[in-house]
Design an enzyme around this catalytic site. Structure first.
Site, mmCIF file in Angstrom:
data_model
loop_
_atom_site.group_PDB
_atom_site.id
_atom_site.type_symbol
_atom_site.label_atom_id
_atom_site.label_comp_id
_atom_site.label_asym_id
_atom_site.label_seq_id
_atom_site.Cartn_x
_atom_site.Cartn_y
_atom_site.Cartn_z
ATOM 1 N N LYS A 1 0.878 -1.187 0.000
ATOM 2 C CA LYS A 1 0.000 0.000 0.000
ATOM 3 C C LYS A 1 0.907 1.227 0.000
ATOM 4 C CE LYS A 1 -2.047 2.955 1.970
ATOM 5 N NZ LYS A 1 -1.833 4.370 1.565
ATOM 6 N N SER B 1 4.947 7.660 9.950
ATOM 7 C CA SER B 1 4.952 8.500 11.152
ATOM 8 C C SER B 1 4.666 7.689 12.416
ATOM 9 C CB SER B 1 3.900 9.598 11.001
ATOM 10 O OG SER B 1 2.620 9.008 10.950
ATOM 11 N N ALA C 1 2.544 8.510 14.756
ATOM 12 C CA ALA C 1 1.098 8.465 15.026
ATOM 13 C C ALA C 1 0.452 7.297 14.276
ATOM 14 C CB ALA C 1 0.448 9.784 14.606
ATOM 15 N N THR C 2 0.809 7.130 13.016
ATOM 16 C CA THR C 2 0.237 6.028 12.237
ATOM 17 C C THR C 2 0.743 4.684 12.755
ATOM 18 O OG1 THR C 2 0.003 7.450 10.316
ATOM 19 C CG2 THR C 2 -0.011 5.099 9.896
ATOM 20 N N ALA C 3 2.002 4.626 13.150
ATOM 21 C CA ALA C 3 2.553 3.375 13.687
ATOM 22 C C ALA C 3 1.778 2.917 14.919
ATOM 23 C CB ALA C 3 4.023 3.561 14.049
ATOM 24 N N GLU D 1 9.606 1.417 10.858
ATOM 25 C CA GLU D 1 10.685 2.392 10.621
ATOM 26 C C GLU D 1 10.049 3.766 10.657
ATOM 27 O OE1 GLU D 1 12.930 1.629 7.094
ATOM 28 O OE2 GLU D 1 13.194 -0.473 7.576
ATOM 29 N N CYS E 1 13.733 10.803 6.794
ATOM 30 C CA CYS E 1 13.616 10.448 8.216
ATOM 31 C C CYS E 1 14.964 10.507 8.918
ATOM 32 C CB CYS E 1 12.975 9.075 8.376
ATOM 33 S SG CYS E 1 13.890 7.764 7.544
ATOM 34 N N GLU F 1 9.537 16.061 15.129
ATOM 35 C CA GLU F 1 10.008 15.971 13.749
ATOM 36 C C GLU F 1 9.216 16.933 12.852
ATOM 37 O OE1 GLU F 1 9.225 12.293 11.553
ATOM 38 O OE2 GLU F 1 11.321 12.327 10.936
HETATM 39 P P1 ADP Z 1 2.780 11.053 6.915
HETATM 40 O O1 ADP Z 1 2.087 11.601 8.128
HETATM 41 O O2 ADP Z 1 4.197 11.442 6.855
HETATM 42 O O3 ADP Z 1 2.034 11.220 5.641
HETATM 43 P P2 ADP Z 1 1.846 8.420 7.500
HETATM 44 O O4 ADP Z 1 2.469 7.612 8.558
HETATM 45 O O5 ADP Z 1 0.501 8.974 7.761
HETATM 46 O O6 ADP Z 1 2.905 9.518 7.143
HETATM 47 O O7 ADP Z 1 1.772 7.628 6.134
HETATM 48 C C1 ADP Z 1 2.603 6.569 5.782
HETATM 49 C C2 ADP Z 1 1.770 5.497 5.146
HETATM 50 O O8 ADP Z 1 0.846 5.019 6.105
HETATM 51 C C3 ADP Z 1 0.941 5.950 3.961
HETATM 52 O O9 ADP Z 1 0.950 4.919 2.990
HETATM 53 C C4 ADP Z 1 -0.445 6.095 4.551
HETATM 54 O O10 ADP Z 1 -1.483 5.942 3.626
HETATM 55 C C5 ADP Z 1 -0.454 4.957 5.532
HETATM 56 N N1 ADP Z 1 -1.438 5.054 6.605
HETATM 57 C C6 ADP Z 1 -1.930 6.162 7.202
HETATM 58 N N2 ADP Z 1 -2.805 5.827 8.167
HETATM 59 C C7 ADP Z 1 -2.891 4.478 8.185
HETATM 60 C C8 ADP Z 1 -3.587 3.521 8.964
HETATM 61 N N3 ADP Z 1 -4.413 3.877 9.946
HETATM 62 N N4 ADP Z 1 -3.411 2.211 8.700
HETATM 63 C C9 ADP Z 1 -2.563 1.816 7.737
HETATM 64 N N5 ADP Z 1 -1.868 2.665 6.974
HETATM 65 C C10 ADP Z 1 -2.013 3.978 7.192
#
Ligand code: ADP
Length: 503
Positions: free
Chosen positions: A194, A248, A250-252, A269, A302, A400
Site C-alpha cells: 500500500k 509517522s 502516530a500512524t505506527a 521504521e 527520516c 520531527e
Molecule cells: P505522513 O504523516 O508522513 O504522511 P503516515 O504515517 O501517515 O505519514 O503515512 C505513511 C503510510 O501510512 C501511507 O501509505 C499512509 O497511507 C499509511 N497510513 C496512514 N494511516 C494508516 C492507517 N491507519 N493504517 C494503515 N496505513 C495507514
C-alpha cells in the site's frame, strides 16, 4: 467490485509514461467505485485520479496473497532469485520512466532518481536475491543436557511466513517500498503493498514490471488508498503474517493497535530528530557540507540530522560558512539538472512546516536563514531554514518537522553534547564531525541511535542493520535482519536414533 464507467480515468500519462491508476490484485487491474486526486508538488496540478481502496479491496488483496502463498513459498529459491533479478532488469530497463514519474509525483530531484534512487531500487532486488543461498539453515548438535540429549541435531530453518502487508511513505516511495518488497518476496512470502496516497504512481509501475518479469499472479498485490480507509482492514486482517511499515509515529501507533488482536509481528521504521554534533576539532568545511546536506529532498528524510549541535567556540565561524553555503543552494524545478532543492510534497505539509517555524519564532527563536516559502517559486517551495535561540524542550527541537528546517544549538563540552543529542524521544540516527578518533569512540558509544555516522552521512552497507530506537522504530531491517523478520524460524530437533531406514 464496481467498475468505473469511464475507463480513461484509469490511466495517467506522466511525461509520456502510461501509468494505470487502479489496484493490482491477483494479477489483474481492479477499479474502485471512488477515486482521489494525485497532485504534483512541482506545480500543484492534478496528475491523475487514483482508485480509492477500502475494506473490499483490502479483503480481495489479502485473499489473493493468501491464495498465491503456497505456490510461491514452494518455488525453489533459485527460481525466486531468478525472478527477482528479472524484476531488477525491468527496473533498469525502465529506469528513466520510473525516475521521471517519481519526480513528477513526489517532487524529489530527477538527477537523484536517475543516478541514485532507481539504481538502488534495482539493487534492492538483486541484493536480497543474491543473499538467498546464504539464508539456508543452521545445525547445532547438543553435547550437554540429560543423558538422552547428546547427539540430538537441532536443524534451524528460515521458512516463508505468509502474506505480508507493506505500507510505505511518500518521501522515497519506490526505494522504501522495494526495500521491504524485495526481502519479503525473496523469503517466499506474498505481498500486499500500500503506497502513500501522495505518491502512488511508481508502485503501480512496479506491479507491471513484476508481472513482466514472470512473478506469478497474487504474489505481489498493490492497493491504493487513503491511510486508514484501507489500512485498518489490511493491518487487522487475521491472514496477514507480517506488517512492514515506514511512516509517522502516530500512524505506527494506530497500526500496532490494529494488529494487536492477532499479535501480527511488526517492523516499524519511523521518524527521527537526529543530531549532527560538530566539535571544534572537526574539519570545518566537512562539517558545514554535512549540515547543508540535511536539506536534501527538501528535508523530507527520516534520517536527516535536523539538530545542529555545535561547539560554542566555533559556532560563529560555523554559522557564517553554513549560511554562505546554504545561500548558494538553487531551489527550483526538480526536473532541472541544476536544482539542489525542489518543492515540498503537499500544501498540507507546507502548513505544518510553517506552523513549526511560526511557533518557534513566537517562542523566541531567531530565523538566521530562510523561513517561509520562496517568493518567486510560490507556496510549495519552502525555503531552506535555520533557526537559533531554540530551547532544548521546545517543540521545534523535540518534534520531527519533516521539512527543510534545521535548528542550531551550542554546547561547551562533550558531556553536554551527548546530553543534548540524546535528549529527545527519538533514536534513529546521529552524525558526528570530529578530528579526534578517541572522541569519536567515546561519543558514538554513548549516543542512542540505530545508525551513527562519523565524518560522513547517509552511506551504508546494505548488509548492516537499519532501524531506530525509542520512538524511531521497532526492529531492524537490512541483510540478515530483513530475513529474520520476514521468515518464520523453525527448529527441528532430530533424535540420534529412531529411524528405521538409516544406513
Ligand atoms: P505522513 O504523516 O508522513 O504522511 P503516515 O504515517 O501517515 O505519514 O503515512 C505513511 C503510510 O501510512 C501511507 O501509505 C499512509 O497511507 C499509511 N497510513 C496512514 N494511516 C494508516 C492507517 N491507519 N493504517 C494503515 N496505513 C495507514
Amino acid at each position: 467490485m464496481p467498475q468505473q464507467p469511464d475507463s480513461a480515468v484509469h490511466e495517467a500519462r506522466i511525461a509520456g509514461v502510461a501509468v494505470d491508476t487502479r489496484h493490482w490484485i491477483g494479477g489483474r487491474r481492479v477499479a474502485s467505485a471512488d477515486t482521489f486526486p494525485d497532485l504534483s508538488p512541482i506545480d500543484g496540478s492534478t496528475l491523475a485520479r487514483i482508485a480509492r481502496g477500502g475494506p473490499t479491496e483490502a479483503e480481495a488483496a489479502v485473499a489473493a496473497a493468501k491464495a498465491a502463498f503456497p505456490g510461491w513459498a514452494a518455488t525453489p529459491r533459485a527460481e525466486r532469485a531468478r525472478i527477482l533479478h528479472a524484476i531488477a532488469d525491468g527496473v533498469e530497463k525502465r529506469l528513466e520512466e520510473l525516475a521521471i514519474v517519481e519526480t513528477t509525483d513526489n517532487g524529489a530531484l530527477l538527477r537523484s532518481h536517475r543516478r541514485g534512487v532507481m539504481p538502488r531500487v534495482a539493487r534492492n532486488f538483486r541484493f536480497f536475491a543474491d543473499r538467498l543461498p546464504a539464508l539456508g539453515h543452521e545445525d547445532f548438535t547438543t553435547h550437554t543436557g540429560g543423558p538422552a540429549a547428546p547427539g540430538h541435531t537441532n536443524h534451524v530453518s528460515w521458512d516463508p511466513a505468509g502474506p505480508c502487508v507493506l505500507i510505505t511513505p511518500w518521501n522515497a516511495p519506490l526505494m522504501l517500498a522495494t526495500w521491504k518488497v524485495a526481502p519479503a518476496l525473496a523469503a517466499g512470502n506474498t505481498v500486499v503493498l500500500k503506497p502513500a496516497e501522495w505518491s502512488p504512481l511508481t508502485a503501480s509501475l512496479l506491479a507491471d514490471i513484476a508481472a513482466e518479469a514472470g512473478l506469478p499472479p497474487g504474489v505481489l498485490n498493490v492497493v491504493q488508498g487513503h491511510g486508514a480507509e484501507i489500512g485498518d482492514d489490511l493491518t487487522s486482517h487475521p491472514d496477514v503474517r507480517r506488517i512492514g511499515f515506514t511512516g509517522s509515529v502516530a500512524t505506527a501507533r494506530r497500526i500496532a493497535a490494529s494488529a494487536a488482536p492477532n499479535l501480527t509481528p511488526l517492523s516499524l521504521e519511523l521518524g527521527g530528530k537526529s543530531p549532527l554534533l560538530v566539535f571544534a576539532d572537526a574539519d570545518l568545511e566537512l562539517a558545514v557540507d554535512l549540515a547543508v546536506e540535511q536539506f536534501d529532498n527538501a528535508g523530507q528524510v527520516c534520517l536527516a540530522a535536523t539538530r545542529l549541535l555545535v561547539e560554542e567556540s566555533i559556532a560563529d565561524a560555523f554559522t557564517e560558512r553554513f549560511v554562505a553555503k546554504a545561500a548558494r543552494l538553487r531551489q527550483g524545478d526538480p526536473r532541472e539538472e541544476a536544482t539542489d532543492i525542489g518543492p515540498t510534497i503537499h500544501p498540507r505539509q507546507i502548513e505544518r512546516i510553517d506552523g513549526f517555524v511560526r511557533r518557534a519564532v513566537a517562542a523566541g527563536a531567531r530565523v538566521v536563514f530562510g523561513g517561509g516559502s520562496h517568493a518567486r517559486l510560490g507556496g510549495l517551495y519552502y525555503r531552506p531554514t535555520l533557526l537559533t535561540d531554540v530551547a532544548q524542550d521546545s517543540e521545534v527541537v523535540q518534534e520531527e518537522v519533516f521539512g527543510p528546517v534545521l535548528t542550531l544549538q551550542t554546547f561547551v563540552d562533550e558531556a553536554e553534547a551527548v546530553h543534548l543529542a540524546n535528549d529527545t524521544r527519538f533514536g534513529l540516527a546521529a552524525t558526528l564531525a570530529t578530528g579526534d578518533h578517541r572522541r569519536a569512540e567515546r561519543v558514538t558509544a554513548q549516543l542512542v541511535a540505530g545508525t551513527v555516522w562519523v565524518n560522513c552521512f547517509f552511506v551504508r552497507d546494505l548488509r548492516a542493520p537499519f532501524g531506530g530506537s525509542r520512538l524511531s522504530g521497532v526492529g531492524r531491517e537490512g541483510g540478515a535482519w530483513s530475513f529474520d523478520f520476514y521468515c518464520d524460524l523453525k527448529n527441528r530437533v532430530l533424535a540420534p536414533k529412531g529411524f528405521h531406514d538409516h544406513g
